[in-house]
Design an enzyme around this catalytic site. Sequence first.
Site, short mmCIF file in Angstrom:
data_model
loop_
_atom_site.label_atom_id
_atom_site.label_comp_id
_atom_site.label_asym_id
_atom_site.label_seq_id
_atom_site.Cartn_x
_atom_site.Cartn_y
_atom_site.Cartn_z
N HIS A 1 -3.75 -5.62 1.17
CA HIS A 1 -3.57 -5.94 2.58
C HIS A 1 -4.14 -7.32 2.88
O HIS A 1 -5.08 -7.77 2.22
CB HIS A 1 -4.30 -4.92 3.45
CG HIS A 1 -3.67 -3.57 3.47
ND1 HIS A 1 -2.45 -3.31 4.04
CD2 HIS A 1 -4.13 -2.37 3.00
CE1 HIS A 1 -2.17 -2.02 3.92
NE2 HIS A 1 -3.16 -1.43 3.29
N CYS B 1 0.83 -1.20 0.00
CA CYS B 1 0.00 0.00 0.00
C CYS B 1 0.87 1.26 0.00
O CYS B 1 1.54 1.54 -0.98
CB CYS B 1 -0.99 -0.05 1.17
SG CYS B 1 -2.39 1.07 0.97
#
Length: 482
Positions: free
Chosen positions: A429, A332
């Site tokens: 994630h 991310c």
Amino acid sequence: MSRARSLMIQGTGSNVGKSMLVAGLCRAARNRGLVVRPFKPQNMSNNAAVAADGGEIGRAQALQALACGVAASVHMNPVLLKPESETGSAVIVQGKRLTTLRARDYAALKPQLMAAVGESFARLRQGADLVLVEGAGSPAEINLRAGDIANMGFAAAHDVPVVLAGDIDRGGVIAQIVGTQAVLDASDRALIAGFLVNKFRGDPRLFDAGYAAIEAHTGWRGFGVLPWFPQAHALPAEDALDLRSGGAGGYHIAVPALSRIANFDDLDPLMAEPGLRITMVRAGQPLPGDADLVLIPGSKATIADLAYFRAQGWDVDLAAHIRRGGHVLGICGGYQMLGREIADPEGVEGAPGAVAGLGLLDVRTTMHTAKRVSEVEAVHIASGARVQGYEIHIGQTTGADCARPVFTVGGVAEGASSANRQIAGSYLHGMFTQDAFRHAWLAAQGVAGAAEYGAGVEAALEALAAHIEAHLDVDALLAAAS
């Protein structure tokens, strides 16, 4: 539809164990056959989860939902504050970003937020037997009492009984609890059904005299002394301060502890693997020279954390790591940092402009106000393993290295890799949560994966419930709910 009884666990301070207490009580109540739901009116955390009904909530409430055996909902944590700087936070309401405010401006928004909190609480109470509510910080912060939605303000508005938890491990637990009573006004004191003492090390009977002193000074009944829970490390950490280095395996992963580290639950399954050694690298420390992999985690403020990364000299350390043949994985915000540039033309993270990235992947990221918050199913290209994960980010990343993706999501390429596969980045994630993928990924690094992560979390929740049943008066706690 039934309307659930409710009970609120408040603490004498932050990090006294409220989240774990609620998770354990949720599982204990579920094991007794109750339909139970967790609720936290206001949370402050950059460790967020994506709820099944869309939107983001605090990771602790997602764990508590798991303890209840139900899907996580945005109504379990209707107000989530995500710090973006020392003085300001993004305000997430019922899963969606509402605004960004400085702390001094937040009070003006509280009446509007109390309405959303009340609506979410009412939804959870329908069809359940019990709602277990977690406070935030401490009710002793009476300077925050006006307009409060997190502790006594919420309890008073909804007539919810309160149990006050003190933390004996940090010392001064008698003063914590007695002092809290001393500063509360009479109406707030009347809401407290009793107290408990958490995190005792050793024989709890050694605290009998102290326990009796608290009862004598407060007039409150005690619900017990809970010893330190040795399997706490097997449950996802809520606070970045709880992240610790660990493991004694041969494969060494270094994780720079960014100042706005976010969604660090990505690390939990790796911490469980016996073949790994994880080093959390703090400010002022160099990236270890013997690391096999540097994992750059997510960030709530990517551009600011990129500057922080450079300020620690980690960019220099990372270049040396790569020259030695070490690998790099960015997740991310960490993925965004690896590119050539991060552009923020709308000023989402601060002043409009662009900054140079670390230049390790041939990609560029452009920040947008639109935020992607979604559960996803991905396929790992190298192994073919299926991965259930989530995306929670602003920004879109494009560039030549995206031609070598890490995953496909719905048949669409996701992530990027360098030509020699030494450096990789992904927005996904939760990738390491699935045992099959994690073991395949570890095998590619020459490490035998052994942990069954999901089963380990379930076992820890059961052990926590048994621990609470053994040491607290759970019958009396449940009877105190109204």
